[in-house]
Design a protein around this motif. Structure first.
Motif, PDB file in Angstrom:
ATOM      1  N   LEU A  30       0.821  -1.214   0.000  1.00 39.39           N
ATOM      2  CA  LEU A  30       0.000   0.000   0.000  1.00 39.39           C
ATOM      3  C   LEU A  30       0.851   1.258   0.000  1.00 39.39           C
ATOM      4  O   LEU A  30       0.434   2.310  -0.490  1.00 39.39           O
ATOM      5  CB  LEU A  30      -0.943   0.006   1.214  1.00 39.39           C
ATOM      6  N   SER A  31       2.059   1.146   0.547  1.00 44.00           N
ATOM      7  CA  SER A  31       2.977   2.294   0.598  1.00 44.00           C
ATOM      8  C   SER A  31       3.817   2.414  -0.657  1.00 44.00           C
ATOM      9  O   SER A  31       4.618   3.347  -0.792  1.00 44.00           O
ATOM     10  CB  SER A  31       3.903   2.181   1.814  1.00 44.00           C
ATOM     11  N   GLY A  32       3.674   1.454  -1.589  1.00 46.47           N
ATOM     12  CA  GLY A  32       4.438   1.491  -2.823  1.00 46.47           C
ATOM     13  C   GLY A  32       5.893   1.119  -2.644  1.00 46.47           C
ATOM     14  O   GLY A  32       6.767   1.600  -3.367  1.00 46.47           O
ATOM     15  N   HIS A  33       6.186   0.248  -1.678  1.00 45.90           N
ATOM     16  CA  HIS A  33       7.560  -0.135  -1.389  1.00 45.90           C
ATOM     17  C   HIS A  33       8.201  -0.797  -2.616  1.00 45.90           C
ATOM     18  O   HIS A  33       7.598  -1.654  -3.259  1.00 45.90           O
ATOM     19  CB  HIS A  33       7.599  -1.101  -0.198  1.00 45.90           C
ATOM     20  N   TYR A  35      10.433  -3.015  -2.975  1.00 44.05           N
ATOM     21  CA  TYR A  35      10.782  -4.435  -2.882  1.00 44.05           C
ATOM     22  C   TYR A  35       9.568  -5.356  -3.039  1.00 44.05           C
ATOM     23  O   TYR A  35       9.706  -6.571  -3.040  1.00 44.05           O
ATOM     24  CB  TYR A  35      11.473  -4.725  -1.562  1.00 44.05           C
ATOM     25  N   VAL A  36       8.387  -4.785  -3.151  1.00 41.47           N
ATOM     26  CA  VAL A  36       7.181  -5.599  -3.334  1.00 41.47           C
ATOM     27  C   VAL A  36       6.920  -5.765  -4.826  1.00 41.47           C
ATOM     28  O   VAL A  36       6.956  -4.787  -5.588  1.00 41.47           O
ATOM     29  CB  VAL A  36       5.964  -4.944  -2.657  1.00 41.47           C
ATOM     30  N   LYS A  37       6.683  -6.994  -5.266  1.00 43.22           N
ATOM     31  CA  LYS A  37       6.462  -7.270  -6.681  1.00 43.22           C
ATOM     32  C   LYS A  37       5.221  -6.524  -7.191  1.00 43.22           C
ATOM     33  O   LYS A  37       4.261  -6.325  -6.454  1.00 43.22           O
ATOM     34  CB  LYS A  37       6.275  -8.774  -6.902  1.00 43.22           C
ATOM     35  N   GLU A  38       5.274  -6.169  -8.470  1.00 48.72           N
ATOM     36  CA  GLU A  38       4.176  -5.407  -9.060  1.00 48.72           C
ATOM     37  C   GLU A  38       2.866  -6.183  -9.001  1.00 48.72           C
ATOM     38  O   GLU A  38       1.810  -5.623  -8.753  1.00 48.72           O
ATOM     39  CB  GLU A  38       4.502  -5.053 -10.523  1.00 48.72           C
ATOM     40  N   LYS A  39       2.938  -7.529  -9.232  1.00 46.56           N
ATOM     41  CA  LYS A  39       1.718  -8.339  -9.189  1.00 46.56           C
ATOM     42  C   LYS A  39       1.106  -8.295  -7.798  1.00 46.56           C
ATOM     43  O   LYS A  39      -0.115  -8.170  -7.638  1.00 46.56           O
ATOM     44  CB  LYS A  39       2.016  -9.785  -9.586  1.00 46.56           C
TER      45      LYS A  39
END
Length: 344
Positions: A30-33, A35-39
């Protein structure tokens, strides 16, 4: 009929349960980090929308010690110059993800002090302020500075050095070029309707007026110099006093356009030819000055440039992570320009 049941406010835990992911992953997504995958991000956003999740920005701000909110105190929102500056600031801050809380002091020092306290309590990330005509002691802003909250003063600014950024117009030059223009167009008996000398604006514009008169060796009639709140009513009263004697001004420099419009109205009512027998110049380039007949000569303050410079300065201060204005950051002065129209 019974009241409908209040809709349940879904949380990060609900999204985590629905997607079988950890709450930490949901929060990062939710924060747009990065390291989180786009999917995963897309799945989280889709589920958040499906569940009607709304992020609690206040709670997030308390955790991060940032609210992404900027406070703004102005004398009156209705003033053309400040309305233009506010619009530019709000549009500029929005591009950086900041919201703006706009407060109006109504030129009341007590209200200004109260608003500064309220904005401090609201945990704004920074404060922008154009102060009242009567603000001499600026210590009510000290709490924000001591709290590490950047403060940017503009237009009506502290006369003494402050631990804050200062952005102002070149009011001395504005007063000087306005008066010089009247002299160059043939005026020898020039009046000046100015504001209270408690304000830096009118100190500087008055100094510019005085210097232009001295350089051209023209006398200043003290009975034709007024320091007052620049209202329509006060300007008309000043005009009445100036034109009740045998000798009258042939040029008038007013420190705002409202007073210039009042002066023009008075001249029209008394049958005084403008610009033949009386020349008038205002200050601020209010849109009314270009549509009134005859159109009024004035000084352009470039409010959009002021607003842009405020946003630029504020972003620099926020990026530096503190409120300290180091020695390399000097007060910023925005140039002004004469706009000649039909009253001169």
């Amino acid at each position: 009929m019974a009241n409908p049941k209040k809709a349940q406010q879904n949380t990060i835990l609900d999204i985590a349960e629905a997607l079988k992911l950890s709450p930490a992953t949901i929060s990062r997504a939710l924060s747009g980090h990065p390291y989180v995958k786009e999917k995963t991000k897309n799945d989280v956003l889709k589920m958040a929308a499906q569940l009607g999740y709304r992020r609690n920005k206040m709670a997030s701000g308390l955790r991060s010690n940032k609210t992404h909110t900027i406070g703004l105190i102005v004398p009156r929102i209705s003033m053309f110059f400040h309305a233009e500056v506010i619009t530019t600031i709000q549009n500029g801050l929005h591009k950086y993800g900041y919201n703006l809380i706009i407060c109006q002091s109504n030129d009341s020092l007590d209200m200004e002090k109260e608003l500064a306290e309220i904005l401090l309590s609201s945990r704004v990330d920074a404060l922008i302020a154009a102060c009242t005509l009567h603000t001499i002691d600026f210590s009510h802003f000290d709490k924000l500075l001591q709290n590490g909250t950047p403060v940017v003063f503009y237009d009506r600014v502290p006369l003494n050095e402050q631990n804050a950024a200062i952005i102002k117009g070149d009011d001395f030059r504005g007063g000087y070029i306005a008066t010089t223009h009247l002299i160059e167009t043939g005026c020898k008996r020039i009046a000046h309707i100015s504001g209270p000398l408690t304000s830096n604006l009118y100190q500087d514009r008055s100094s510019g007026f005085q210097q232009a008169m001295e350089q051209h060796k023209l006398p200043v009639n003290k009975n034709w110099v007024f320091h007052q709140e620049l209202t329509h009513t006060n300007a008309r009263e000043a005009m009445r006093k100036m034109f009740e004697g045998a000798v009258t001004p042939d040029g008038i420099f007013t420190d705002n356009d409202t007073s210039a419009i009042a002066a023009l109205e008075f001249a029209r009512e008394k049958g005084i030819n403008v610009p033949g027998n009386l020349k008038i110049i205002g200050y601020s380039n209010d849109p009314r000055t270009s549509i009134i007949t005859p159109s009024i000569t004035t000084i352009e303050q470039f409010p959009e440039e002021v607003g842009e410079k405020i946003v630029e300065t504020l972003m620099d201060l926020l990026k530096s992570g503190g409120n300290n204005v180091d020695e390399r950051i000097q007060p910023i002065t925005i140039p002004v320009q004469l706009i000649r129209r039909m009253t001169t």
